[in-house]
Design an enzyme around this catalytic site. Structure first.
Site, short mmCIF file in Angstrom:
data_model
loop_
_atom_site.label_atom_id
_atom_site.label_comp_id
_atom_site.label_asym_id
_atom_site.label_seq_id
_atom_site.Cartn_x
_atom_site.Cartn_y
_atom_site.Cartn_z
N LYS A 95 0.68 -1.39 0.24
CA LYS A 95 0.04 0.11 0.04
C LYS A 95 0.92 1.47 0.06
CE LYS A 95 -1.50 2.81 2.79
NZ LYS A 95 -1.84 3.86 2.01
N GLU B 134 9.44 1.94 11.26
CA GLU B 134 10.15 3.39 10.76
C GLU B 134 9.63 5.10 10.93
OE1 GLU B 134 13.52 3.29 11.25
OE2 GLU B 134 14.23 1.33 10.85
N CYS C 15 13.24 12.11 7.01
CA CYS C 15 13.30 11.27 8.38
C CYS C 15 14.48 12.22 9.20
CB CYS C 15 12.64 10.12 8.51
SG CYS C 15 13.39 8.78 7.44
N GLU D 153 8.79 16.97 15.38
CA GLU D 153 9.41 17.18 14.33
C GLU D 153 8.37 18.05 12.79
OE1 GLU D 153 8.44 13.07 11.57
OE2 GLU D 153 9.92 13.07 11.05
P1 NAP Z 1 1.82 9.00 7.97
O1 NAP Z 1 0.81 9.88 8.19
O2 NAP Z 1 2.07 7.82 9.32
O3 NAP Z 1 1.62 7.34 6.27
C1 NAP Z 1 2.21 6.39 6.07
C2 NAP Z 1 1.42 5.42 5.95
O4 NAP Z 1 0.65 4.78 6.74
C3 NAP Z 1 0.49 5.89 4.69
O5 NAP Z 1 0.62 5.49 3.84
C4 NAP Z 1 -0.87 5.79 4.95
O6 NAP Z 1 -1.49 6.01 4.26
C5 NAP Z 1 -0.54 5.15 6.43
N1 NAP Z 1 -2.06 5.08 7.35
C6 NAP Z 1 -2.10 6.45 7.89
N2 NAP Z 1 -3.27 5.88 9.23
C7 NAP Z 1 -3.03 4.77 9.01
C8 NAP Z 1 -3.50 3.62 9.57
N3 NAP Z 1 -4.37 4.33 10.30
N4 NAP Z 1 -3.47 2.18 9.29
C9 NAP Z 1 -2.76 1.75 8.68
N5 NAP Z 1 -1.93 2.89 7.81
C10 NAP Z 1 -2.14 4.02 7.94
O7 NAP Z 1 3.73 9.23 7.32
P2 NAP Z 1 3.60 10.23 5.95
O8 NAP Z 1 3.29 11.96 5.83
O9 NAP Z 1 3.31 9.70 4.92
O10 NAP Z 1 5.30 10.32 6.18
C11 NAP Z 1 6.04 11.31 7.07
C12 NAP Z 1 6.59 10.56 8.30
O11 NAP Z 1 7.22 9.93 7.99
C13 NAP Z 1 7.34 11.18 9.06
O12 NAP Z 1 6.96 11.36 10.51
C14 NAP Z 1 8.87 10.77 8.14
O13 NAP Z 1 10.15 10.99 10.03
C15 NAP Z 1 8.48 9.81 8.72
N6 NAP Z 1 9.54 8.75 7.54
C16 NAP Z 1 10.61 7.76 8.15
C17 NAP Z 1 11.18 7.62 7.68
C18 NAP Z 1 11.94 6.52 8.48
O14 NAP Z 1 13.09 5.90 7.77
N7 NAP Z 1 12.61 6.52 9.81
C19 NAP Z 1 11.74 7.66 6.53
C20 NAP Z 1 10.79 8.40 5.81
C21 NAP Z 1 9.77 8.98 6.04
P3 NAP Z 1 -2.25 7.88 3.48
O15 NAP Z 1 -1.50 8.51 3.84
O16 NAP Z 1 -1.97 6.71 2.17
O17 NAP Z 1 -3.80 7.41 3.94
#
Ligand code: NAP
Ligand code: MG
Length: 482
Positions: free
Chosen positions: A173, A250, A284, A383
């Site tokens: 996904k 992560e 990140c 963050e």
């Molecule tokens: P996010 O809002 O947590 O979303 C990540 C994924 O989770 C998306 O595919 C999202 O789907 C899905 N998701 C959201 N709610 C969910 C639920 N209740 N159940 C299952 N899946 C769910 O994060 P983002 O805004 O896309 O990305 C930014 C974050 O990623 C930042 O905090 C960044 O630091 C972190 N990040 C971490 C790393 C690492 O390796 N540590 C690398 C890159 C990014 P949809 O958004 O499509 O609805």
């Protein structure tokens, strides 16, 4: 006419039950593509297909896995300019950054093609006379992958490649905001020669598609990258499901870059500008806390401001652009909210932070640099995930190290110094999963482990040979030959 891009379930490209539009953040009039959204029933179908395909793929030969992964790698690398352009267009990274990320995805598949040939077990003598003990690794089964928007091809690659390499089947996904690269990658995987059902793509929201993956008893493991807030929900769901799921998370960072008095100023500024602002600060591993010792502080701030003035912020696809737009309106709102919070908290906005107008309507933000910040401020603790960094003054190395570790996160950290003593001490004592000396906190190799500690990560490391800890389960077999 726009072609609706479909989901890939059980070896078939299928329509969804809704449409998601992929918007170019450099030009919101530009629709990159339209993508079919999968619903709960389709996600369940994808899981069932992956479950049905798991036994045979689990028994596939290393050669079959090598061939598929290698073919995927070759096509990604051959198309890196085209796919890099798609990435830059849908996510807002600059074109060179987009091409670089695509190349990395190709290299990851090449690495795991090789790993498929290297998976061996152990055989040893038993402590009991006459018995033999064997330790082997087996696939987990169906693995669900939930990925964020900021690395739309590299993160899917570093989950899908090891999953297939070690004999698992996949339901993927992508983040709904950037389905283009996930879709293109899926097309490449679909023609790699793997059997139907081994790999499935389901585009859709976290609350529907993600949730269905979390609830299914047929999904054995979840690999997640995204925010801490979502990560916690994933962890809870995995523990409450029956059987419990294996999971790896992560998540976010508040990564420190320490700059010591003895640093090469030029190197420190390049490292800080790259780490804090490139890829629009949406990494990140971005350095959002610049912890600078007193003797170099003023020179560093002056040089940083000068350097920031020279950066070009514009359409990600234009040549010569250093920083593209923010990914969407809600991320831009969050960045602006934190810039306001920083000012209200008493930090000084030394540069940037204002919206920029360009030829096309997009989410253009002048990179923001705060000075006179302290580590208790929200801009130093939470963050932001945008082109926003703050300078925190430290008395000396010891104080800088303490501030560096005073955070709930622990993904990446860095130090700029010419002192071997401080570099070595920092490498040993920094509480982060990845430590950089005279290098940006963001920017890593693809053949070694990636991940953090404390609030940034949970579970087994990703990438490199360490990825097998997550994508396999260990079996210990005893034989009494008689
Ligand atoms: P996010 O809002 O947590 O979303 C990540 C994924 O989770 C998306 O595919 C999202 O789907 C899905 N998701 C959201 N709610 C969910 C639920 N209740 N159940 C299952 N899946 C769910 O994060 P983002 O805004 O896309 O990305 C930014 C974050 O990623 C930042 O905090 C960044 O630091 C972190 N990040 C971490 C790393 C690492 O390796 N540590 C690398 C890159 C990014 P949809 O958004 O499509 O609805
Ligand atoms: Mg987009």
């Amino acid at each position: 006419m726009t072609v609706l891009q479909k989901n890939f379930i059980g070896g078939e490209w299928v329509d969804g039950s809704g449409i998601t539009k992929n918007i170019n953040p450099s030009n919101t009039n530009d629709v990159v593509g339209e993508y079919a959204k999968a619903d709960k029933a389709q996600t369940e179908k994808a899981i069932a297909a992956a479950k049905a395909a798991a036994p045979a793929w689990g028994r596939s030969t290393p050669q079959e896995r090598f061939d598929a992964l290698n073919k995927i790698s070759v096509e990604i690398l051959a198309r890196k300019e085209e796919l890099g352009r798609l990435l830059a267009r849908e996510e807002g990274k600059t074109l060179p950054e987009g091409i670089g990320e695509v190349a990395r995805a190709g290299q990851i598949f090449a690495f795991f093609a090789g790993e498929a040939l290297r998976l061996t077990g152990e055989k040893g003598a038993s402590v009991r006379p006459g018995l033999e003990v064997e330790i082997t690794r087996e696939p987990m089964g169906v693995v669900g992958m939930i990925t964020p928007w900021n690395f739309p091809i590299a993160i899917p690659a570093w989950k899908i490649a090891p999953a297939l390499c070690y004999g698992n089947t996949v339901v993927f996904k992508p983040a709904e905001l950037v389905p283009g690269c996930g879709h293109a990658l899926s097309e490449i995987i679909a023609r790699s020669g793997i059997p139907a059902g081994v790999f499935n793509l389901v585009v859709g929201s976290g609350s529907v598609v993600g949730q269905t993956l979390l609830e299914s008893p047929d999904v054995a493991a979840i690999s997640f990258t995204g925010s801490v807030q979502t990560g916690r929900k994933i962890a809870q769901a995995c523990v409450l499901s029956n059987p419990m799921k294996k999971f790896q998370l992560e998540m976010g960072g508040k990564n420190p870059l320490v700059v010591l008095d003895d640093a090469d100023l030029k190197v420190a500024v390049e490292v800080a500008v790259n780490g804090a602002y490139f890829s629009t600060g949406q990494r990140c591993t971005a350095s959002s806390r610049l912890i600078v010792t007193a003797g170099i502080h003023d020179r560093f701030v002056a040089a940083m401001t000068e350097r920031l003035k020279g950066l070009t912020i514009d359409d990600a696809l234009k040549s010569g652009v250093h920083i593209g737009p923010v990914v969407d309106q809600s991320q831009l709102d969050q960045d602006l909210r934190y810039i306001k919070i920083g000012q209200d908290e008493g930090a000084k906005l030394a540069w940037g932070g204002e919206l920029l107008n360009r030829e096309t309507p997009g989410f253009y933000l002048q990179p923001a640099l705060f000075t006179e910040a302290n580590n208790q401020m929200r801009i130093a603790r939470e963050e932001v995930f945008g082109p926003v960094a703050c300078v925190i003054r430290a008395k000396d190395y010891e104080e800088a190290l303490a501030i560096s570790n005073d955070t709930e996160f622990g993904l990446a950290s860095g130090i700029c110094t010419t002192s071997l003593k401080y570099a070595s001490h920092y490498k040993r004592n920094s509480e982060a999963g990845m430590v950089m000396v005279n290098l940006p906190t963001a920017g890593v190799d693809y053949h070694v482990p990636f991940g953090g500690r404390k609030g940034s990560s949970y579970g087994a490391r990703e990438q490199g040979a360490y990825a097998r800890e997550f994508y396999t389960t260990v079996k210990t077999a005893y034989t009494f030959p008689g």
